[in-house]
Scaffold this motif. Sequence first.
Motif, PDB file in Angstrom:
ATOM      1  N   ARG A 109       0.828  -1.211   0.000  1.00  0.00           N
ATOM      2  CA  ARG A 109       0.000   0.000   0.000  1.00  0.00           C
ATOM      3  C   ARG A 109       0.860   1.258   0.000  1.00  0.00           C
ATOM      4  O   ARG A 109       0.560   2.220  -0.708  1.00  0.00           O
ATOM      5  CB  ARG A 109      -0.922   0.003   1.234  1.00  0.00           C
ATOM      6  CG  ARG A 109      -2.069  -1.000   1.190  1.00  0.00           C
ATOM      7  CD  ARG A 109      -3.168  -0.609   0.221  1.00  0.00           C
ATOM      8  NE  ARG A 109      -3.718   0.716   0.446  1.00  0.00           N
ATOM      9  CZ  ARG A 109      -4.572   1.041   1.405  1.00  0.00           C
ATOM     10  NH1 ARG A 109      -4.968   0.120   2.274  1.00  0.00           N
ATOM     11  NH2 ARG A 109      -5.033   2.272   1.499  1.00  0.00           N
ATOM     12  N   ARG A 110       1.919   1.254   0.792  1.00  0.00           N
ATOM     13  CA  ARG A 110       2.796   2.431   0.827  1.00  0.00           C
ATOM     14  C   ARG A 110       3.455   2.662  -0.534  1.00  0.00           C
ATOM     15  O   ARG A 110       3.743   3.805  -0.907  1.00  0.00           O
ATOM     16  CB  ARG A 110       3.870   2.274   1.905  1.00  0.00           C
ATOM     17  CG  ARG A 110       3.357   2.462   3.324  1.00  0.00           C
ATOM     18  CD  ARG A 110       4.502   2.731   4.292  1.00  0.00           C
ATOM     19  NE  ARG A 110       5.463   1.638   4.332  1.00  0.00           N
ATOM     20  CZ  ARG A 110       5.390   0.616   5.180  1.00  0.00           C
ATOM     21  NH1 ARG A 110       4.385   0.547   6.050  1.00  0.00           N
ATOM     22  NH2 ARG A 110       6.302  -0.336   5.154  1.00  0.00           N
ATOM     23  N   GLY A 111       3.670   1.571  -1.272  1.00  0.00           N
ATOM     24  CA  GLY A 111       4.271   1.697  -2.600  1.00  0.00           C
ATOM     25  C   GLY A 111       3.270   2.014  -3.686  1.00  0.00           C
ATOM     26  O   GLY A 111       3.628   2.073  -4.869  1.00  0.00           O
ATOM     27  N   GLY A 112       2.002   2.155  -3.312  1.00  0.00           N
ATOM     28  CA  GLY A 112       0.987   2.546  -4.287  1.00  0.00           C
ATOM     29  C   GLY A 112       0.221   1.403  -4.914  1.00  0.00           C
ATOM     30  O   GLY A 112      -0.568   1.624  -5.837  1.00  0.00           O
ATOM     31  N   THR A 113       0.428   0.149  -4.459  1.00  0.00           N
ATOM     32  CA  THR A 113      -0.295  -1.000  -5.006  1.00  0.00           C
ATOM     33  C   THR A 113      -1.528  -1.292  -4.162  1.00  0.00           C
ATOM     34  O   THR A 113      -1.400  -1.559  -2.961  1.00  0.00           O
ATOM     35  CB  THR A 113       0.594  -2.254  -5.030  1.00  0.00           C
ATOM     36  OG1 THR A 113       1.769  -1.984  -5.809  1.00  0.00           O
ATOM     37  CG2 THR A 113      -0.151  -3.438  -5.636  1.00  0.00           C
ATOM     38  N   PRO A 114      -2.729  -1.246  -4.741  1.00  0.00           N
ATOM     39  CA  PRO A 114      -3.935  -1.568  -3.969  1.00  0.00           C
ATOM     40  C   PRO A 114      -3.937  -3.038  -3.543  1.00  0.00           C
ATOM     41  O   PRO A 114      -3.486  -3.911  -4.290  1.00  0.00           O
ATOM     42  CB  PRO A 114      -5.080  -1.286  -4.947  1.00  0.00           C
ATOM     43  CG  PRO A 114      -4.477  -0.478  -6.047  1.00  0.00           C
ATOM     44  CD  PRO A 114      -3.039  -0.883  -6.132  1.00  0.00           C
ATOM     45  N   VAL A 115      -4.455  -3.306  -2.359  1.00  0.00           N
ATOM     46  CA  VAL A 115      -4.519  -4.670  -1.822  1.00  0.00           C
ATOM     47  C   VAL A 115      -5.949  -4.956  -1.360  1.00  0.00           C
ATOM     48  O   VAL A 115      -6.542  -4.168  -0.617  1.00  0.00           O
ATOM     49  CB  VAL A 115      -3.554  -4.858  -0.641  1.00  0.00           C
ATOM     50  CG1 VAL A 115      -3.653  -6.286  -0.102  1.00  0.00           C
ATOM     51  CG2 VAL A 115      -2.125  -4.552  -1.055  1.00  0.00           C
ATOM     52  N   VAL A 116      -6.488  -6.083  -1.803  1.00  0.00           N
ATOM     53  CA  VAL A 116      -7.835  -6.509  -1.416  1.00  0.00           C
ATOM     54  C   VAL A 116      -7.734  -7.819  -0.643  1.00  0.00           C
ATOM     55  O   VAL A 116      -7.141  -8.794  -1.127  1.00  0.00           O
ATOM     56  CB  VAL A 116      -8.743  -6.694  -2.647  1.00  0.00           C
ATOM     57  CG1 VAL A 116     -10.102  -7.255  -2.241  1.00  0.00           C
ATOM     58  CG2 VAL A 116      -8.923  -5.357  -3.380  1.00  0.00           C
ATOM     59  N   ALA A 117      -8.286  -7.851   0.550  1.00  0.00           N
ATOM     60  CA  ALA A 117      -8.337  -9.080   1.343  1.00  0.00           C
ATOM     61  C   ALA A 117      -9.468  -9.969   0.830  1.00  0.00           C
ATOM     62  O   ALA A 117     -10.571  -9.477   0.560  1.00  0.00           O
ATOM     63  CB  ALA A 117      -8.565  -8.740   2.810  1.00  0.00           C
TER      64      ALA A 117
END
Length: 376
Positions: A109-117
């Motif tokens: 997330r800090r690197g700009g990649t969205p993450v979905v659980a």
Amino acid sequence: MAEPPPGSSTAVDSDDDPAGDGLAVALVVPGDPATTSGGFRYDRRLVAGLRATGATVRVFSVPWRRYPLAVLDAPGLATGVPDRLRDADVVVVDELAHASTWGLVRRLRRGGTPVVALVHHLRRAEGDRLAPVAARLERLFLAGSSAAVCVSDPTERDVRSLVDGIRTHVAPPPADQFDPAVVPADVDRRAREDPFRIVSLGSLVPRKGHPTLLRAVAGADADWRLAVVGPEPDPGHAREVRAIAADLGVADCVSFRGKLSTADLAAVLRESHVLAVPSEHEGFGMAYLEGMGFGLPAIASAAGGASSIVTEGENGFLVDPGDVGGVREALSALTGDRDRLARMGTAALRRFDAHPDWADTVAGVRDFLAEVADGG
């Protein structure tokens, strides 16, 4: 979702997906993606469904350890992020891997990649002595995620109760492993047969409540047989369950079938009267729905997502975890009233037929992932 077997010591790309023409997705799972359980089958079907829409999907495996020891892998996974995870439009992480990936999620997330659980059920909902630990780790994991895909409405409520304001999408699993071709006339005919045949479908692990079921049937006032079907990943627990059957004097009425092929499992379901899985918790409870395709009322866990499938007194019964008397009472209601058994079996068929189409579920997940990837 059953615990997978131990994975490798490093994250690996477990599948080479031919390039798609649209959304680029990375799926992170714990242990072996080929593990036989409802949750992992869901993951595999979702991958295939997304690829069919033109999405590129790569699957990555992270180590599996007995809970919560996987938290020891969190620092290494957070620092050793594969480039192909960073390059994905969106990374989906199976929530079962939360203990080892909460740091990875935050770094992405800090690197700009969205993450979905991807949440089948929350570990904390199992309510054992590790529930407080699970609650803390799952809160870290979910709070670091951009959004969550949940397999049932009750699971969605659990997620939102843990992390206020998280964006969610409900995506029920498919119910297409079988083609039962069972009609109400079949259910009515079978309801009159003896002995009364019970099937318990699921891995032979403590969470599935086999001891509760055995103690319930041991006191049932009927001529019954019980088939226990599913893999046995915990040999110690399997021996314990067999010992309970012997101590109760019902071993001759219980058959442990192990893992069966789809055809053999369908044959067992077709000849049974009721499906009983009084679990400690179920995120969705696919076994209940699959049984309903064969006209089997379900004796199900009141904890978790089964209430989205089972309507109390209509197509099954919802019983609190560990409630031996409740399971026995539900069985007695069916063994003692075969007309009611037939009516509830027919209602089970209707519930199965009303289940959403898997193509619609996949389309909904893809749209949701695309929106999250676009920052929506």
